[in-house]
Design an enzyme around this catalytic site. Sequence first.
Site, short mmCIF file in Angstrom:
data_model
loop_
_atom_site.label_atom_id
_atom_site.label_comp_id
_atom_site.label_asym_id
_atom_site.label_seq_id
_atom_site.Cartn_x
_atom_site.Cartn_y
_atom_site.Cartn_z
CB SER A 1 0.61 30.89 -61.37
OG SER A 1 -0.34 31.44 -60.47
CD GLU A 2 1.97 32.61 -56.02
OE1 GLU A 2 1.86 32.78 -57.25
OE2 GLU A 2 1.68 33.48 -55.18
#
Lengths: 227, 219
Positions: free
Chosen positions: B53-54
């Site tokens: 996830s970013e």
Amino acid sequence: MINKIVQSMADAMAGIKDGSTVLIGGFGAVGQPNALIDGLIEQGAKDLTIACNNAGVGRVGLARLMDLGRVRKIICSFPRSSDPVVFETLYRAGKIELEIVPQGTLAERMRAAGAGVPVFFTATGVGTKMAVGKEHREIDGRTYIAEQSLPGDVALVEAWEADRWGNLTYKQAGRNFNPVMAMASKLTIVQSQHIRELGQIDPDHVVTPGIFVDRVVHVPYGDPSGF
Amino acid sequence: MSETVAFKPFSRPQMAARVAQDIPEGWYVNLGIGIPTAVADHVPLEREVIFHSENGVLGMGPAPEKDKIQPWLINAGKQYVTMRDGGSFCHHADSFSMIRGGHLDLCVLGAFQVAENGDIANWATSENDTAPAVGGAMDLAAGAKRLWVMMEHTAKDGSPKLVQRCTYPLTAVGAVKRVYTNLAVVDVTERGFVVLDIVPGLSFEDLQARTDAKLHRAS
């Protein structure tokens, strides 16, 4: 004796000038230095350029700073949120300038600033409106665009632990933009959930070494809530 | 539309399951916000696919039970998630180095339009969008080793989303490798769109009628 820990929010905010570029950590509510944002509201600096991932939620924190007319420009990747009412109202009225930056380019521009790299090339944004007006260069058969570093006059950072030399750790996804913003600014101000004695934070666990930190204020508020 | 044979478009869970089926063990994968997020639910835990996830989370697990929420552990969609054994946290610049440095095997994004040359438009629907929000989409589209798209085959008004050229502002050029829609699975190749799979009951011609760009049969 070096002691970066300050005893009051007024001491933490001292000297922030009008016209400053302020980098504000956090991704949603997680790792967002809310007490420092409130401190900045109290401190009074205006005509600010704010760089952060989002453009404020509801009417508190960053949204309130904007609502008070203190923000000239916002640099962010995602101005939408669950409740971006203040930003959208100001933006539609032409009262705030917006610079949209792809999230990775935003992070890299700050890391570059911290590392003394004024310009770098990236493939992100090539062929899109982000590339308009930017220098293009072909390197090994792929096209890249030039992006400028994004240095801050001030960074507002949230940490999990800090000591008096300014060494920091973070909690889980609360790390996000905080370490690169700490690197990228002339004056890095930290709110930390816990203050440790020097030597209590294992050097192997320090994420932001104290060289990047100027002031630490103890804000043990507990867990983040609301995005 | 002239077809008489009834067909049932793939549901969202069916689309997610179809994508999940094509992700092998060992891949590092970023799932975009929206439809693609559900893909993770269809990858069995024993098949070790590592989700990124970013916001600096690598090795994300499923959503927590209500009484086991960790308030500091969210994904890029700002939903609570869990961490698998072997997971790690990093800061945003390192997280986007995983993306921009070509370390992710796959990114799955939603889109408004995909063109036959692999262009993708997924962040704004007009040049004068009031305040467009790009997030990490341009980094993901340009940086991952493979970009797949999950979307409805046509827009709500029936207009095709698989097009000759994107009319919406681009997210990246020539980036998409495969598209999973509620009607078909389509590869993006040098020939253009090549159809790998069609929902039962829908003919190739009927699929073409719902597609702006020319479709090719897999040979």
